[in-house]
Design a protein around this motif. Sequence first.
Motif, short mmCIF file in Angstrom:
data_model
loop_
_atom_site.label_atom_id
_atom_site.label_comp_id
_atom_site.label_asym_id
_atom_site.label_seq_id
_atom_site.Cartn_x
_atom_site.Cartn_y
_atom_site.Cartn_z
N ASN A 18 0.85 -1.20 0.00
CA ASN A 18 0.00 0.00 0.00
C ASN A 18 0.88 1.24 0.00
O ASN A 18 1.28 1.74 1.03
CB ASN A 18 -0.91 -0.01 1.24
CG ASN A 18 -1.91 1.15 1.21
OD1 ASN A 18 -2.14 1.73 0.16
ND2 ASN A 18 -2.49 1.46 2.35
N SER A 19 1.20 1.74 -1.22
CA SER A 19 2.02 2.95 -1.34
C SER A 19 1.76 3.60 -2.68
O SER A 19 1.25 2.98 -3.62
CB SER A 19 3.51 2.61 -1.20
OG SER A 19 3.97 1.91 -2.34
N ALA A 20 2.13 4.88 -2.78
CA ALA A 20 1.94 5.61 -4.04
C ALA A 20 2.81 5.02 -5.14
O ALA A 20 2.38 4.92 -6.30
CB ALA A 20 2.29 7.09 -3.82
N ASP A 21 4.04 4.65 -4.80
CA ASP A 21 4.94 4.04 -5.79
C ASP A 21 4.36 2.73 -6.31
O ASP A 21 4.47 2.42 -7.50
CB ASP A 21 6.32 3.79 -5.18
CG ASP A 21 7.10 5.08 -4.97
OD1 ASP A 21 6.74 6.09 -5.60
OD2 ASP A 21 8.06 5.07 -4.17
N LYS A 80 1.67 3.38 -8.87
CA LYS A 80 2.24 3.77 -10.16
C LYS A 80 2.75 2.53 -10.90
O LYS A 80 2.52 2.38 -12.11
CB LYS A 80 3.36 4.78 -9.94
CG LYS A 80 3.93 5.34 -11.23
CD LYS A 80 4.97 6.42 -10.93
CE LYS A 80 5.52 7.01 -12.24
NZ LYS A 80 6.54 8.07 -11.96
N SER A 81 3.44 1.66 -10.17
CA SER A 81 3.94 0.43 -10.78
C SER A 81 2.79 -0.43 -11.28
O SER A 81 2.88 -1.06 -12.35
CB SER A 81 4.78 -0.36 -9.76
OG SER A 81 5.91 0.36 -9.37
N LEU A 82 1.70 -0.46 -10.51
CA LEU A 82 0.55 -1.26 -10.88
C LEU A 82 -0.04 -0.81 -12.21
O LEU A 82 -0.41 -1.64 -13.05
CB LEU A 82 -0.51 -1.19 -9.78
CG LEU A 82 -1.76 -2.06 -9.98
CD1 LEU A 82 -1.38 -3.53 -10.06
CD2 LEU A 82 -2.74 -1.82 -8.83
N ASP A 83 -0.09 0.50 -12.43
CA ASP A 83 -0.62 1.02 -13.69
C ASP A 83 0.18 0.51 -14.88
O ASP A 83 -0.39 0.10 -15.90
CB ASP A 83 -0.61 2.56 -13.67
CG ASP A 83 -1.64 3.15 -12.72
OD1 ASP A 83 -2.60 2.42 -12.38
OD2 ASP A 83 -1.49 4.32 -12.32
#
Length: 269
Positions: free
Chosen positions: A228-231, A234-237
Amino acid sequence: MSEEHKNYLGQLTAPRAIRFERIFAAPAEEVWQYITSEKLLPTWIAKASVDLRVGGRIKLHFSDDDDPEGHCKGKGVKDEEGGRITVCEPNQRLTYLVLDPNGGETTLSYTLIPLNGQTLLVLDHSDLPPELMVAFAAGWHGYLDALGCRLRGEEPQPLMPLFEAMIKRYTFVLAVASVLTSQAASANADGAYQAEVAERNRLVTKYDRLCREEDDLNRAIFEVRRVNSADAEKSLDYLVRDLKIKEGDLHEVELNIRDLDKAILASPR
């Protein structure tokens, strides 16, 4: 070296037999423990009771949640009748009989081959009911994926969604294998037919590679979603975008193989 595969997808070795090959970055002794230990078997396949000797038994106890259709445990079959061990060579080979849902016996064999600190695991499952070939292939694919995760120290993906995806894949894959086996080019085949078969073999190899890459992306997405993180978002996208592209590539290869099958069947030989 990371996990590699000669053939990533299960391969038919006979009309009622399938083989899987996996290279794991772990010594044979560790892989052996995972396929024989009452403590470790539940981490990737099912709870088990083990009497590890020729004439002893390995009994896998599948829950209804793990096996709702009874493909593995054999509904209405006495549990104590299954699992007789016929070959037990520690860290090398294990063979035992497994009951199928119809009350017959199938033969499950693991062969472990050391490879410079790694292990080639060859799994052969034979005497399978023809109507359940796809289910067994899909199940073993998912279980071996889970075993690979455990040996890498990762958490396996939930089995049932993976199993459902593999059912769709192996419905196609085993049909492809059956056609390939029955339509092998003869020595007298004309050049056009031989060229079609060669192109088909190339596409099947490509399909195998794309399936591995698709599964690698799905595993990566599973791992990123646990963070659970912003990075991570972004990687998930990026991963989801790459997965959609890979799915399109797979679908295109499937269509090309189907077209070639029609041409091969219609070609004079």
